[in-house]
Design a protein around this motif. Structure first.
Motif, PDB file in Angstrom:
ATOM      1  N   GLY A   8       0.829  -1.196   0.000  1.00 10.18           N
ATOM      2  CA  GLY A   8       0.000   0.000   0.000  1.00 10.18           C
ATOM      3  C   GLY A   8       0.861   1.241   0.000  1.00 10.18           C
ATOM      4  O   GLY A   8       2.077   1.165  -0.117  1.00 10.18           O
ATOM      5  N   PRO A   9       0.230   2.393   0.141  1.00  5.80           N
ATOM      6  CA  PRO A   9       0.983   3.656   0.138  1.00  5.80           C
ATOM      7  C   PRO A   9       1.783   3.832   1.423  1.00  5.80           C
ATOM      8  O   PRO A   9       1.453   3.235   2.449  1.00  5.80           O
ATOM      9  CB  PRO A   9      -0.119   4.711   0.013  1.00  5.80           C
ATOM     10  CG  PRO A   9      -1.335   4.064   0.578  1.00  5.80           C
ATOM     11  CD  PRO A   9      -1.206   2.595   0.270  1.00  5.80           C
ATOM     12  N   PRO A  10       2.833   4.631   1.374  1.00  5.94           N
ATOM     13  CA  PRO A  10       3.637   4.899   2.556  1.00  5.94           C
ATOM     14  C   PRO A  10       2.791   5.439   3.705  1.00  5.94           C
ATOM     15  O   PRO A  10       1.843   6.201   3.494  1.00  5.94           O
ATOM     16  CB  PRO A  10       4.627   5.955   2.087  1.00  5.94           C
ATOM     17  CG  PRO A  10       4.749   5.725   0.623  1.00  5.94           C
ATOM     18  CD  PRO A  10       3.372   5.310   0.190  1.00  5.94           C
ATOM     19  N   ILE A  11       3.147   5.024   4.912  1.00  3.06           N
ATOM     20  CA  ILE A  11       2.446   5.460   6.112  1.00  3.06           C
ATOM     21  C   ILE A  11       3.311   6.455   6.884  1.00  3.06           C
ATOM     22  O   ILE A  11       2.855   7.520   7.273  1.00  3.06           O
ATOM     23  CB  ILE A  11       2.094   4.244   6.993  1.00  3.06           C
ATOM     24  CG1 ILE A  11       1.132   3.329   6.222  1.00  3.06           C
ATOM     25  CG2 ILE A  11       1.503   4.685   8.318  1.00  3.06           C
ATOM     26  CD1 ILE A  11       0.943   1.970   6.840  1.00  3.06           C
ATOM     27  N   SER A  12       4.562   6.082   7.105  1.00  2.21           N
ATOM     28  CA  SER A  12       5.490   6.938   7.841  1.00  2.21           C
ATOM     29  C   SER A  12       6.912   6.454   7.591  1.00  2.21           C
ATOM     30  O   SER A  12       7.122   5.368   7.069  1.00  2.21           O
ATOM     31  CB  SER A  12       5.194   6.902   9.343  1.00  2.21           C
ATOM     32  OG  SER A  12       5.379   5.593   9.846  1.00  2.21           O
ATOM     33  N   THR A  13       7.866   7.291   7.986  1.00  5.38           N
ATOM     34  CA  THR A  13       9.278   6.924   7.934  1.00  5.38           C
ATOM     35  C   THR A  13       9.870   7.232   9.298  1.00  5.38           C
ATOM     36  O   THR A  13       9.723   8.346   9.799  1.00  5.38           O
ATOM     37  CB  THR A  13      10.019   7.727   6.844  1.00  5.38           C
ATOM     38  OG1 THR A  13       9.352   7.518   5.596  1.00  5.38           O
ATOM     39  CG2 THR A  13      11.465   7.295   6.730  1.00  5.38           C
ATOM     40  N   LEU A  59      -0.788  12.559  -1.234  1.00 11.66           N
ATOM     41  CA  LEU A  59       0.226  12.343  -2.267  1.00 11.66           C
ATOM     42  C   LEU A  59       0.866  10.958  -2.177  1.00 11.66           C
ATOM     43  O   LEU A  59       1.494  10.502  -3.121  1.00 11.66           O
ATOM     44  CB  LEU A  59       1.318  13.414  -2.170  1.00 11.66           C
ATOM     45  CG  LEU A  59       0.862  14.857  -2.419  1.00 11.66           C
ATOM     46  CD1 LEU A  59       2.009  15.822  -2.172  1.00 11.66           C
ATOM     47  CD2 LEU A  59       0.333  15.009  -3.834  1.00 11.66           C
ATOM     48  N   GLY A  60       0.726  10.293  -1.035  1.00 12.58           N
ATOM     49  CA  GLY A  60       1.279   8.959  -0.878  1.00 12.58           C
ATOM     50  C   GLY A  60       2.789   8.915  -0.818  1.00 12.58           C
ATOM     51  O   GLY A  60       3.420   8.113  -1.483  1.00 12.58           O
ATOM     52  N   CYS A  61       3.391   9.794   0.007  1.00 15.34           N
ATOM     53  CA  CYS A  61       4.845   9.785   0.113  1.00 15.34           C
ATOM     54  C   CYS A  61       5.321  10.398   1.424  1.00 15.34           C
ATOM     55  O   CYS A  61       4.607  11.159   2.073  1.00 15.34           O
ATOM     56  CB  CYS A  61       5.485  10.505  -1.062  1.00 15.34           C
ATOM     57  SG  CYS A  61       4.968  12.209  -1.232  1.00 15.34           S
ATOM     58  N   SER A  62       6.529  10.021   1.795  1.00 24.15           N
ATOM     59  CA  SER A  62       7.245  10.570   2.937  1.00 24.15           C
ATOM     60  C   SER A  62       8.668  10.811   2.452  1.00 24.15           C
ATOM     61  O   SER A  62       9.422   9.864   2.239  1.00 24.15           O
ATOM     62  CB  SER A  62       7.220   9.558   4.091  1.00 24.15           C
ATOM     63  OG  SER A  62       8.140   9.912   5.099  1.00 24.15           O
ATOM     64  N   GLU A  63       9.011  12.079   2.240  1.00 25.46           N
ATOM     65  CA  GLU A  63      10.343  12.432   1.724  1.00 25.46           C
ATOM     66  C   GLU A  63      10.850  13.655   2.460  1.00 25.46           C
ATOM     67  O   GLU A  63      10.115  14.624   2.634  1.00 25.46           O
ATOM     68  CB  GLU A  63      10.283  12.760   0.238  1.00 25.46           C
ATOM     69  CG  GLU A  63       9.876  11.607  -0.649  1.00 25.46           C
ATOM     70  CD  GLU A  63       9.813  12.014  -2.105  1.00 25.46           C
ATOM     71  OE1 GLU A  63      10.564  11.434  -2.898  1.00 25.46           O
ATOM     72  OE2 GLU A  63       9.022  12.915  -2.439  1.00 25.46           O
ATOM     73  N   VAL A  78      21.540  14.151   5.252  1.00 17.03           N
ATOM     74  CA  VAL A  78      20.824  12.876   5.192  1.00 17.03           C
ATOM     75  C   VAL A  78      19.472  13.155   4.536  1.00 17.03           C
ATOM     76  O   VAL A  78      18.767  14.076   4.940  1.00 17.03           O
ATOM     77  CB  VAL A  78      20.594  12.281   6.598  1.00 17.03           C
ATOM     78  CG1 VAL A  78      19.757  11.005   6.524  1.00 17.03           C
ATOM     79  CG2 VAL A  78      21.918  12.027   7.305  1.00 17.03           C
ATOM     80  N   ALA A  79      19.120  12.368   3.511  1.00 17.97           N
ATOM     81  CA  ALA A  79      17.829  12.537   2.835  1.00 17.97           C
ATOM     82  C   ALA A  79      17.223  11.157   2.576  1.00 17.97           C
ATOM     83  O   ALA A  79      17.945  10.177   2.414  1.00 17.97           O
ATOM     84  CB  ALA A  79      18.008  13.300   1.521  1.00 17.97           C
ATOM     85  N   TRP A  80      15.894  11.086   2.537  1.00 17.98           N
ATOM     86  CA  TRP A  80      15.191   9.819   2.330  1.00 17.98           C
ATOM     87  C   TRP A  80      13.960  10.029   1.466  1.00 17.98           C
ATOM     88  O   TRP A  80      13.414  11.131   1.378  1.00 17.98           O
ATOM     89  CB  TRP A  80      14.782   9.199   3.663  1.00 17.98           C
ATOM     90  CG  TRP A  80      13.875  10.084   4.447  1.00 17.98           C
ATOM     91  CD1 TRP A  80      12.495  10.118   4.432  1.00 17.98           C
ATOM     92  CD2 TRP A  80      14.271  11.133   5.335  1.00 17.98           C
ATOM     93  NE1 TRP A  80      12.027  11.110   5.262  1.00 17.98           N
ATOM     94  CE2 TRP A  80      13.094  11.740   5.824  1.00 17.98           C
ATOM     95  CE3 TRP A  80      15.506  11.606   5.765  1.00 17.98           C
ATOM     96  CZ2 TRP A  80      13.117  12.810   6.727  1.00 17.98           C
ATOM     97  CZ3 TRP A  80      15.512  12.669   6.657  1.00 17.98           C
ATOM     98  CH2 TRP A  80      14.340  13.250   7.125  1.00 17.98           C
ATOM     99  N   SER A  81      13.541   8.942   0.852  1.00 20.66           N
ATOM    100  CA  SER A  81      12.356   8.942  -0.004  1.00 20.66           C
ATOM    101  C   SER A  81      11.607   7.628   0.210  1.00 20.66           C
ATOM    102  O   SER A  81      12.147   6.557  -0.052  1.00 20.66           O
ATOM    103  CB  SER A  81      12.760   9.087  -1.474  1.00 20.66           C
ATOM    104  OG  SER A  81      11.622   8.964  -2.305  1.00 20.66           O
ATOM    105  N   ASN A  82      10.383   7.718   0.738  1.00 16.66           N
ATOM    106  CA  ASN A  82       9.519   6.564   0.966  1.00 16.66           C
ATOM    107  C   ASN A  82       8.285   6.817   0.103  1.00 16.66           C
ATOM    108  O   ASN A  82       7.428   7.617   0.448  1.00 16.66           O
ATOM    109  CB  ASN A  82       9.174   6.475   2.460  1.00 16.66           C
ATOM    110  CG  ASN A  82       8.131   5.424   2.786  1.00 16.66           C
ATOM    111  OD1 ASN A  82       7.715   4.641   1.941  1.00 16.66           O
ATOM    112  ND2 ASN A  82       7.703   5.419   4.040  1.00 16.66           N
ATOM    113  N   THR A  83       8.232   6.168  -1.061  1.00 15.99           N
ATOM    114  CA  THR A  83       7.146   6.405  -2.018  1.00 15.99           C
ATOM    115  C   THR A  83       6.562   5.075  -2.482  1.00 15.99           C
ATOM    116  O   THR A  83       6.978   4.011  -2.019  1.00 15.99           O
ATOM    117  CB  THR A  83       7.660   7.173  -3.248  1.00 15.99           C
ATOM    118  OG1 THR A  83       8.599   6.350  -3.944  1.00 15.99           O
ATOM    119  CG2 THR A  83       8.323   8.493  -2.867  1.00 15.99           C
ATOM    120  N   LEU A  84       5.649   5.125  -3.405  1.00 14.63           N
ATOM    121  CA  LEU A  84       5.082   3.898  -3.969  1.00 14.63           C
ATOM    122  C   LEU A  84       6.118   3.119  -4.764  1.00 14.63           C
ATOM    123  O   LEU A  84       5.970   1.928  -4.990  1.00 14.63           O
ATOM    124  CB  LEU A  84       3.875   4.224  -4.852  1.00 14.63           C
ATOM    125  CG  LEU A  84       2.635   4.696  -4.095  1.00 14.63           C
ATOM    126  CD1 LEU A  84       1.580   5.194  -5.066  1.00 14.63           C
ATOM    127  CD2 LEU A  84       2.073   3.592  -3.221  1.00 14.63           C
TER     128      LEU A  84
END
Length: 147
Positions: A8-13, A59-63, A78-84
């Motif tokens: 499913g879509p991202p919930i949290s990071t 939007l379905g993302c955590s970035e 530090v950078a992150w991308s939690n997407t579909l």
């Protein structure tokens, strides 16, 4: 064999910042490209700090991204991308005066789920589960081994 698909879509990071240096560091800047977060303002020497970035459910993302000042003029990014799509991380150690978030985002998009960089006397290791909807970002900064 294809990579596993997300359920499913991202919930949290969940972001863990592990300071394995003898320097305390303070946050210089942060960005939430997608989602919302309240990261710590400092990470004391030899300690770990944790925070959660909630995903933007529309939007379905955590970035996002962070910059800490490590030793007066050295910055840890530090950078992150939690997407579909696949989850990714990016890191750098720099003395640049200005952090250009657009360029960091471009590098993040081309990155992978595990990154290691050594520069300016430090080593940064960052990883994320590439397929989880609630991944942990494990970011560690340590003194670089002597050459």
């Amino acid at each position: 064999m294809n990579a596993p698909s997300k359920v499913g879509p991202p919930i949290s990071t969940e972001v863990y910042l592990n300071n394995r240096t003898d320097q305390d560091f303070g946050r210089l800047d942060k960005i939430d490209w997608c989602g919302t977060s309240k990261p710590p303002v400092n990470v004391p020497s030899q300690q770990t700090r944790y925070f959660m970035q909630l995903a933007d459910s529309f939007l379905g993302c955590s970035e996002g991204g962070l910059v800490f000042v490590v030793n007066q003029d050295i910055k840890w990014v530090v950078a992150w991308s939690n997407t579909l799509d696949d989850n990714k991380v990016y890191t750098e150690i720099t003395k640049k005066e200005t952090i250009e978030w657009d360029k960091i985002k471009e590098k993040l998009e081309k990155s992978t789920s595990n990154v290691e960089v050594t520069d300016e006397g430090y080593k940064s290791t960052v990883d994320i589960d590439p397929y989880s909807v609630k991944p942990n970002v494990n970011a560690k900064l340590e003194d670089a081994p002597a050459a």
